[in-house]
Design a protein around this motif. Structure first.
Motif, PDB file in Angstrom:
ATOM      1  N   SER A  19     -37.506 -52.868  38.562  1.00  0.00           N
ATOM      2  CA  SER A  19     -38.953 -52.940  38.293  1.00  0.00           C
ATOM      3  C   SER A  19     -39.196 -52.956  36.788  1.00  0.00           C
ATOM      4  N   ILE A  21     -39.828 -52.974  32.937  1.00  0.00           N
ATOM      5  CA  ILE A  21     -39.102 -53.457  31.760  1.00  0.00           C
ATOM      6  C   ILE A  21     -37.660 -53.836  32.120  1.00  0.00           C
ATOM      7  N   ASP A  67     -27.540 -43.391  40.759  1.00  0.00           N
ATOM      8  CA  ASP A  67     -28.418 -42.479  40.019  1.00  0.00           C
ATOM      9  C   ASP A  67     -27.770 -42.258  38.651  1.00  0.00           C
ATOM     10  N   VAL A  68     -28.449 -42.662  37.584  1.00  0.00           N
ATOM     11  CA  VAL A  68     -27.809 -42.592  36.256  1.00  0.00           C
ATOM     12  C   VAL A  68     -27.556 -41.155  35.796  1.00  0.00           C
ATOM     13  N   ASN A  94     -31.861 -48.251  30.352  1.00  0.00           N
ATOM     14  CA  ASN A  94     -33.317 -48.379  30.459  1.00  0.00           C
ATOM     15  C   ASN A  94     -33.951 -47.389  31.438  1.00  0.00           C
ATOM     16  N   ALA A  95     -33.198 -46.938  32.444  1.00  0.00           N
ATOM     17  CA  ALA A  95     -33.795 -46.120  33.504  1.00  0.00           C
ATOM     18  C   ALA A  95     -34.524 -44.920  32.914  1.00  0.00           C
ATOM     19  N   SER A 153     -35.934 -46.401  24.367  1.00  0.00           N
ATOM     20  CA  SER A 153     -36.612 -45.183  23.935  1.00  0.00           C
ATOM     21  C   SER A 153     -38.103 -45.340  24.207  1.00  0.00           C
ATOM     22  N   TYR A 167     -41.014 -35.505  28.636  1.00  0.00           N
ATOM     23  CA  TYR A 167     -40.761 -36.931  28.343  1.00  0.00           C
ATOM     24  C   TYR A 167     -40.561 -37.151  26.842  1.00  0.00           C
ATOM     25  N   LYS A 171     -37.183 -38.549  24.770  1.00  0.00           N
ATOM     26  CA  LYS A 171     -37.154 -39.727  23.902  1.00  0.00           C
ATOM     27  C   LYS A 171     -36.768 -39.336  22.468  1.00  0.00           C
ATOM     28  N   PRO A 197     -40.631 -49.106  23.058  1.00  0.00           N
ATOM     29  CA  PRO A 197     -41.837 -49.804  23.500  1.00  0.00           C
ATOM     30  C   PRO A 197     -43.080 -48.943  23.275  1.00  0.00           C
ATOM     31  N   GLY A 198     -44.194 -49.636  23.031  1.00  0.00           N
ATOM     32  CA  GLY A 198     -45.491 -48.958  23.050  1.00  0.00           C
ATOM     33  C   GLY A 198     -45.993 -48.946  24.482  1.00  0.00           C
ATOM     34  N   ILE A 200     -46.660 -50.634  27.713  1.00  0.00           N
ATOM     35  CA  ILE A 200     -46.241 -51.852  28.408  1.00  0.00           C
ATOM     36  C   ILE A 200     -46.752 -51.752  29.848  1.00  0.00           C
ATOM     37  N   THR A 202     -46.481 -51.636  33.257  1.00  0.00           N
ATOM     38  CA  THR A 202     -45.450 -51.473  34.297  1.00  0.00           C
ATOM     39  C   THR A 202     -45.891 -50.359  35.260  1.00  0.00           C
ATOM     40  N   PRO A 203     -45.116 -50.161  36.345  1.00  0.00           N
ATOM     41  CA  PRO A 203     -45.495 -49.110  37.298  1.00  0.00           C
ATOM     42  C   PRO A 203     -45.463 -47.687  36.715  1.00  0.00           C
ATOM     43  N   ILE A 204     -44.778 -47.464  35.583  1.00  0.00           N
ATOM     44  CA  ILE A 204     -44.640 -46.087  35.076  1.00  0.00           C
ATOM     45  C   ILE A 204     -45.971 -45.540  34.569  1.00  0.00           C
ATOM     46  N   ASN A 205     -46.892 -46.433  34.176  1.00  0.00           N
ATOM     47  CA  ASN A 205     -48.126 -45.979  33.510  1.00  0.00           C
ATOM     48  C   ASN A 205     -49.374 -46.665  34.065  1.00  0.00           C
TER      49      ASN A 205
HETATM   50  P1  NAD Z   1     -40.590 -48.355  35.757  1.00  0.00           P
HETATM   51  O1  NAD Z   1     -40.967 -47.139  36.491  1.00  0.00           O
HETATM   52  O2  NAD Z   1     -40.997 -49.677  36.316  1.00  0.00           O
HETATM   53  O3  NAD Z   1     -39.014 -48.428  35.511  1.00  0.00           O
HETATM   54  C1  NAD Z   1     -38.164 -47.322  35.472  1.00  0.00           C
HETATM   55  C2  NAD Z   1     -37.002 -47.614  36.360  1.00  0.00           C
HETATM   56  O4  NAD Z   1     -36.031 -46.571  36.274  1.00  0.00           O
HETATM   57  C3  NAD Z   1     -37.427 -47.729  37.826  1.00  0.00           C
HETATM   58  O5  NAD Z   1     -36.898 -48.918  38.379  1.00  0.00           O
HETATM   59  C4  NAD Z   1     -36.787 -46.498  38.467  1.00  0.00           C
HETATM   60  O6  NAD Z   1     -36.437 -46.685  39.823  1.00  0.00           O
HETATM   61  C5  NAD Z   1     -35.567 -46.322  37.574  1.00  0.00           C
HETATM   62  N1  NAD Z   1     -34.989 -44.989  37.695  1.00  0.00           N
HETATM   63  C6  NAD Z   1     -35.642 -43.797  37.730  1.00  0.00           C
HETATM   64  N2  NAD Z   1     -34.766 -42.809  37.899  1.00  0.00           N
HETATM   65  C7  NAD Z   1     -33.536 -43.379  37.961  1.00  0.00           C
HETATM   66  C8  NAD Z   1     -32.233 -42.867  38.138  1.00  0.00           C
HETATM   67  N3  NAD Z   1     -32.003 -41.544  38.296  1.00  0.00           N
HETATM   68  N4  NAD Z   1     -31.188 -43.741  38.150  1.00  0.00           N
HETATM   69  C9  NAD Z   1     -31.399 -45.075  38.019  1.00  0.00           C
HETATM   70  N5  NAD Z   1     -32.621 -45.611  37.864  1.00  0.00           N
HETATM   71  C10 NAD Z   1     -33.673 -44.765  37.835  1.00  0.00           C
HETATM   72  O7  NAD Z   1     -41.159 -48.171  34.280  1.00  0.00           O
HETATM   73  P2  NAD Z   1     -40.845 -48.957  32.924  1.00  0.00           P
HETATM   74  O8  NAD Z   1     -42.059 -48.872  32.125  1.00  0.00           O
HETATM   75  O9  NAD Z   1     -40.261 -50.269  33.202  1.00  0.00           O
HETATM   76  O10 NAD Z   1     -39.761 -47.993  32.250  1.00  0.00           O
HETATM   77  C11 NAD Z   1     -38.507 -48.437  31.773  1.00  0.00           C
HETATM   78  C12 NAD Z   1     -38.132 -47.651  30.534  1.00  0.00           C
HETATM   79  O11 NAD Z   1     -39.048 -47.968  29.492  1.00  0.00           O
HETATM   80  C13 NAD Z   1     -38.173 -46.140  30.703  1.00  0.00           C
HETATM   81  O12 NAD Z   1     -37.083 -45.555  30.027  1.00  0.00           O
HETATM   82  C14 NAD Z   1     -39.477 -45.760  30.018  1.00  0.00           C
HETATM   83  O13 NAD Z   1     -39.456 -44.446  29.531  1.00  0.00           O
HETATM   84  C15 NAD Z   1     -39.500 -46.784  28.907  1.00  0.00           C
HETATM   85  N6  NAD Z   1     -40.821 -46.974  28.313  1.00  0.00           N
HETATM   86  C16 NAD Z   1     -41.840 -47.547  29.031  1.00  0.00           C
HETATM   87  C17 NAD Z   1     -43.078 -47.707  28.418  1.00  0.00           C
HETATM   88  C18 NAD Z   1     -44.247 -48.328  29.121  1.00  0.00           C
HETATM   89  O14 NAD Z   1     -45.348 -48.335  28.544  1.00  0.00           O
HETATM   90  N7  NAD Z   1     -44.097 -48.889  30.305  1.00  0.00           N
HETATM   91  C19 NAD Z   1     -43.272 -47.295  27.106  1.00  0.00           C
HETATM   92  C20 NAD Z   1     -42.208 -46.705  26.411  1.00  0.00           C
HETATM   93  C21 NAD Z   1     -40.985 -46.565  27.035  1.00  0.00           C
END
Ligand code: NAD
Length: 269
Positions: A19, A21, A67-68, A94-95, A153, A167, A171, A197-198, A200, A202-205
């Motif tokens: 999913s 990023i 699971d990482v 990235n996870a 990060s 969180y 980071k 990233p700032g 972005i 995605t499902p996280i936010n």
């Molecule tokens: P997301 O929730 O779509 O992606 C995170 C992914 O990590 C998911 O697919 C999830 O299933 C996976 N994950 C969670 N726990 C895991 C585990 N134990 N083992 C393996 N995979 C696992 O969100 P995203 O925004 O794509 O986040 C990706 C990365 O980018 C993260 O590290 C997040 O902190 C970082 N980030 C995102 C944003 C943003 O605005 N979206 C900003 C800064 C940083």
């Protein structure tokens, strides 16, 4: 003229690639010529859909559940990658996840979970990748480096974040993990860098952008005036993984539309 593929013959692992990023990064690495392990921890169908897109791009992609934060599962993932691809050239760690909570209410479980996935997960994956890079060394027909590690990060390695102490701590930890690895491993021709990233989309936010009011409020934090897209990060990842960035070592590349420019001070503070 044949399309230039900066990652031709390279093998990559992208964690959390089902999913957001990670998905976008995995697809971009594949389009740039890499074979990709699409790691996921849940959502097998989504991971397989990413693999299908990669196959269409000519990448020998595979999905792998792990699971990482679990050492044995990370080791098994790298063993499978070695079996299927022969080696690994690129890790995109990235996870990540959030367990947002007011500080006084934060449980030890909520703290430990975020640190385990976001920070320890990057340590475990980076260590496994490093061992393979050291074993194999530089293959000059593939890359000028023995391997590339990209840590995902966040701007919150710099910006404190109320309600998200776990969180932001994870980071901040990634920043010095990345820099310490980079310093130690550069003499071995292993390049370690991070992307911060700032905001972005995605499902996280989701709650930060899924209503007009939330988006308007978010945009006050972004001088460039738009929310980021996963592809904005994916392009940066391809560059950091390629020899185009061969002299870039130990750097955090902020891809944030100016979020770290303290926009609150743009009208005289
Ligand atoms: P997301 O929730 O779509 O992606 C995170 C992914 O990590 C998911 O697919 C999830 O299933 C996976 N994950 C969670 N726990 C895991 C585990 N134990 N083992 C393996 N995979 C696992 O969100 P995203 O925004 O794509 O986040 C990706 C990365 O980018 C993260 O590290 C997040 O902190 C970082 N980030 C995102 C944003 C943003 O605005 N979206 C900003 C800064 C940083």
């Amino acid at each position: 003229m044949p399309e230039f593929k900066p990652l031709a013959r390279q093998k990559a692992i992208v964690t959390g690639a089902s999913s957001g990023i990670g998905e976008s990064v995995a697809i971009a690495l594949g389009r740039a010529g890499a074979d990709v392990v699409v790691n996921y921890v849940e959502g097998e169908a989504a991971a397989n859909a990413v693999v299908d897109q990669l196959h269409q791009a000519g990448s020998k992609a595979i999905a792998h559940k792990a699971d990482v934060s679990a050492e044995n599962q990370v080791e098994e993932m790298f063993e499978r990658a070695m079996r299927e691809f022969g080696t690994i050239d690129i890790l995109v760690a990235n996870a990540g996840l959030q367990r947002d909570c007011a500080f006084a209410e934060m449980t030890l479980e909520g703290w430990n979970k975020v640190l385990a996935v976001n920070l320890t997960g990057q340590f475990l994956c980076a260590r496994a990748a490093t061992r393979e890079f050291l074993r194999r060394g530089v293959v000059s027909s593939v890359s000028r480096a023995a391997g590339k590690i990209i840590c995902m990060s966040s701007v919150h390695q710099e910006i404190p974040w109320a309600g998200h102490a776990n969180y932001a701590s994870s980071k901040g930890g990634i920043k010095l993990l990345m820099e310490s690895m980079a310093q130690e491993l550069a003499p071995k021709r292993i390049r370690v860098n991070a992307i911060a990233p700032g905001a972005i989309r995605t499902p996280i936010n989701t709650s930060a952008w899924d209503t007009p009011e939330a988006l308007k409020s978010l945009l006050t934090l972004i001088p460039y005036g738009r929310i980021g897209l996963p592809e904005d990060i994916a392009r940066a990842a391809v560059w950091l993984a390629s020899d185009e960035s061969d002299y870039v070592v130990g750097t955090t590349l902020f891809v944030d539309g100016g979020m770290t420019l303290f926009p609150g001070f743009s009208t005289n503070g």
